[in-house]
Scaffold this active site. Structure first.
Site, mmCIF file in Angstrom:
data_model
loop_
_atom_site.group_PDB
_atom_site.id
_atom_site.type_symbol
_atom_site.label_atom_id
_atom_site.label_comp_id
_atom_site.label_asym_id
_atom_site.label_seq_id
_atom_site.Cartn_x
_atom_site.Cartn_y
_atom_site.Cartn_z
ATOM 1 N N LYS A 118 0.812 -1.216 0.000
ATOM 2 C CA LYS A 118 0.000 0.000 0.000
ATOM 3 C C LYS A 118 0.841 1.261 0.000
ATOM 4 O O LYS A 118 0.469 2.260 -0.612
ATOM 5 C CB LYS A 118 -0.975 -0.002 1.186
ATOM 6 C CG LYS A 118 -1.964 -1.145 1.057
ATOM 7 C CD LYS A 118 -3.358 -0.806 1.464
ATOM 8 C CE LYS A 118 -4.313 -1.729 0.712
ATOM 9 N NZ LYS A 118 -5.395 -2.264 1.425
ATOM 10 N N LYS A 202 -4.775 -8.679 -6.327
ATOM 11 C CA LYS A 202 -6.092 -8.969 -5.779
ATOM 12 C C LYS A 202 -7.091 -7.884 -6.173
ATOM 13 O O LYS A 202 -6.691 -6.743 -6.474
ATOM 14 C CB LYS A 202 -6.032 -9.158 -4.265
ATOM 15 C CG LYS A 202 -5.990 -7.909 -3.456
ATOM 16 C CD LYS A 202 -6.382 -8.189 -2.001
ATOM 17 C CE LYS A 202 -6.543 -6.855 -1.306
ATOM 18 N NZ LYS A 202 -7.387 -6.820 -0.163
ATOM 19 N N LYS A 205 -11.044 -2.425 -3.538
ATOM 20 C CA LYS A 205 -11.955 -1.280 -3.681
ATOM 21 C C LYS A 205 -11.252 -0.112 -4.337
ATOM 22 O O LYS A 205 -11.837 0.650 -5.085
ATOM 23 C CB LYS A 205 -12.389 -0.744 -2.308
ATOM 24 C CG LYS A 205 -13.034 -1.672 -1.388
ATOM 25 C CD LYS A 205 -13.386 -0.873 -0.124
ATOM 26 C CE LYS A 205 -13.573 -1.770 1.066
ATOM 27 N NZ LYS A 205 -12.316 -2.108 1.747
HETATM 28 N N1 AQP Z 1 -9.962 -9.644 -3.354
HETATM 29 C C1 AQP Z 1 -10.319 -10.204 -2.203
HETATM 30 N N2 AQP Z 1 -10.539 -11.530 -2.140
HETATM 31 C C2 AQP Z 1 -10.921 -12.114 -0.960
HETATM 32 N N3 AQP Z 1 -11.124 -11.422 0.166
HETATM 33 C C3 AQP Z 1 -10.917 -10.095 0.128
HETATM 34 N N4 AQP Z 1 -11.023 -9.125 1.056
HETATM 35 C C4 AQP Z 1 -10.733 -7.922 0.514
HETATM 36 N N5 AQP Z 1 -10.416 -8.068 -0.780
HETATM 37 C C5 AQP Z 1 -10.522 -9.414 -1.043
HETATM 38 C C6 AQP Z 1 -11.411 -9.398 2.442
HETATM 39 O O1 AQP Z 1 -12.362 -8.432 2.840
HETATM 40 C C7 AQP Z 1 -12.167 -8.148 4.226
HETATM 41 C C8 AQP Z 1 -12.122 -6.676 4.464
HETATM 42 O O2 AQP Z 1 -11.103 -6.074 3.774
HETATM 43 P P1 AQP Z 1 -10.871 -4.509 3.940
HETATM 44 O O3 AQP Z 1 -11.763 -3.780 3.061
HETATM 45 O O4 AQP Z 1 -10.941 -4.133 5.362
HETATM 46 O O5 AQP Z 1 -9.382 -4.395 3.534
HETATM 47 P P2 AQP Z 1 -8.635 -4.789 2.243
HETATM 48 O O6 AQP Z 1 -8.334 -6.266 2.278
HETATM 49 O O7 AQP Z 1 -7.462 -3.866 2.139
HETATM 50 O O8 AQP Z 1 -9.680 -4.501 1.079
HETATM 51 P P3 AQP Z 1 -9.479 -3.682 -0.219
HETATM 52 O O9 AQP Z 1 -10.696 -3.892 -1.043
HETATM 53 O O10 AQP Z 1 -8.169 -4.048 -0.839
HETATM 54 O O11 AQP Z 1 -9.496 -2.191 0.325
HETATM 55 P P4 AQP Z 1 -8.595 -0.956 -0.077
HETATM 56 O O12 AQP Z 1 -8.453 -0.988 -1.578
HETATM 57 O O13 AQP Z 1 -9.311 0.248 0.405
HETATM 58 O O14 AQP Z 1 -7.309 -1.143 0.645
HETATM 59 C C9 AQP Z 1 -10.902 -8.863 4.664
HETATM 60 O O15 AQP Z 1 -11.269 -10.046 5.345
HETATM 61 C C10 AQP Z 1 -10.232 -9.179 3.377
HETATM 62 O O16 AQP Z 1 -9.444 -10.344 3.480
#
Ligand code: AQP
Length: 339
Positions: A118, A202, A205
């Site tokens: 990140k 992956k 968002k």
């Molecule tokens: N691509 C994914 N596949 C499976 N699980 C996922 N999770 C997120 N993306 C995937 C699971 O969703 C939960 C919450 O995640 P989060 O939103 O708190 O954090 P993150 O993993 O950093 O999600 P993003 O979408 O990647 O957010 P941004 O882009 O804002 O940093 C977790 O259980 C995660 O494993």
């Protein structure tokens, strides 16, 4: 001193850092709904304090917090069965997070791959909060003595760090078993949903292009268009799962189908053996619309009454505080704080 055994308790959370993706749904929310009926107490949290580790417009954060809560409820998380709240309403997260900042080691934080991903090349300009994120996440879990943490594959390292923090606290303060060693629960075919345009990343968002992800609120046409344009290879679906080796994008679409239809990837391959993408992609889009459309319709209905969402979150926060307070009081005593 040795503390009492821990009763099974589930904690997990999602950041309101934008609209939710199919990755959040399959990797987290859908599985949380299943765990709600397995006889364990379940706490599900909108982790707004984690969201601000990168800049969030305040009005957008408020909206996203309510929208994530609406997505939980619309997906089947029942506030009568699960404790549903937003993190910043329970100040114990911040307090325990600070104590854990003093337990965790800088070397441990330096090994966290999510920070490296990140912060990228501009780590010097990243917020201190982004660096300390895993320590706050440990506090989120251990504030409730949670024993099970359903997450996607990407969060496994953070749950392992939580176990290290719990063990070091228990050891340093000679309070054997005060904090439990929580288990990451990483199950099902879609624990790592990948980016539709690049199967080595992956689905997130905050990814640069909207075409990389399926948002939980995308309409049917958008979902069909995104799957149609999803990167694949010239070969269609193989006869066996082994035929997907080294084909990350193809494997991802099969795993998404499996996750949405509650089947194993093997069963999906058996159904579509030899099919071309022209047949598989529209079937996948129909399935995704089938599952997501009722959820996004219900989310919209819930979002028409933000005061009701806030009421649910406040009630959940009261319940969460009631569990956290004695644990926090004992923690202060163990650490030696005068209260
Ligand atoms: N691509 C994914 N596949 C499976 N699980 C996922 N999770 C997120 N993306 C995937 C699971 O969703 C939960 C919450 O995640 P989060 O939103 O708190 O954090 P993150 O993993 O950093 O999600 P993003 O979408 O990647 O957010 P941004 O882009 O804002 O940093 C977790 O259980 C995660 O494993």
């Amino acid at each position: 001193m040795t503390e009492a055994a821990h009763t099974p308790r589930v904690f997990s959370g999602i950041k309101p850092s934008g609209g939710l993706t199919l990755g959040n749904y399959l990797g987290a929310i859908k599985r949380w709904v299943d765990m709600q009926d397995q006889g364990m107490e379940t706490l599900y949290c909108v982790v707004d304090m984690h969201a601000i580790t990168v800049w969030q417009d305040p009005a957008a954060l408020t909206h996203a917090t309510r929208e994530v809560a609406a997505a939980f409820i619309a997906s089947g998380i029942d506030p009568a069965k699960s404790i549903l709240f937003n993190q910043s309403m329970v100040s114990g997260h911040a307090e325990l997070g600070w104590i854990f900042n003093c337990v965790a080691r800088v070397g441990w934080m330096n090994r966290m791959t999510q920070f490296k991903d990140k912060a990228g090349k501009s780590a010097e300009k990243a917020s201190l909060g982004l660096y300390a994120y895993p320590s706050l996440m440990a506090a989120d879990i251990l504030l409730y003595h949670a024993t099970h943490v359903p997450v996607g594959e990407d969060q496994k390292q953070h749950v392992e760090l939580t176990r290290d923090i719990a063990a070091k606290f228990n050891h340093d303060y000679k309070c054997d078993n005060f904090f439990p060693a929580p288990e990451p629960v990483i199950e099902g075919p879609a624990t790592r949903v990948m980016n539709l345009r690049d199967g080595s990343k992956k689905m997130s968002k905050s990814g640069a292009s909207d075409m990389e992800r399926i948002n939980m609120t995308d309409d049917a046409d958008t979902i069909a268009k995104k799957f149609k344009k999803a990167r694949t290879d010239p070969d269609g679906l193989p006869d066996t799962l082994e035929g997907l080796q080294g084909r990350a994008e193809a494997r991802n679409l099969v795993d998404i189908y499996a996750g949405l239809s509650n089947q194993s990837p093997e069963a999906v391959i058996a159904e579509y053996a030899g099919a071309g993408w022209g047949r598989f992609k529209p079937a996948l889009a129909d399935l995704a619309v089938d599952k997501l459309a009722p959820i996004s319709t219900e989310m919209k209905r819930l979002m028409d009454d933000p005061a009701e969402i806030d009421r649910v979150l406040r009630h959940g926060a009261d319940q969460a505080r009631a569990i956290a307070e004695p644990i926090l009081a004992r923690t202060r005593e163990i650490v030696g704080f005068v209260s």
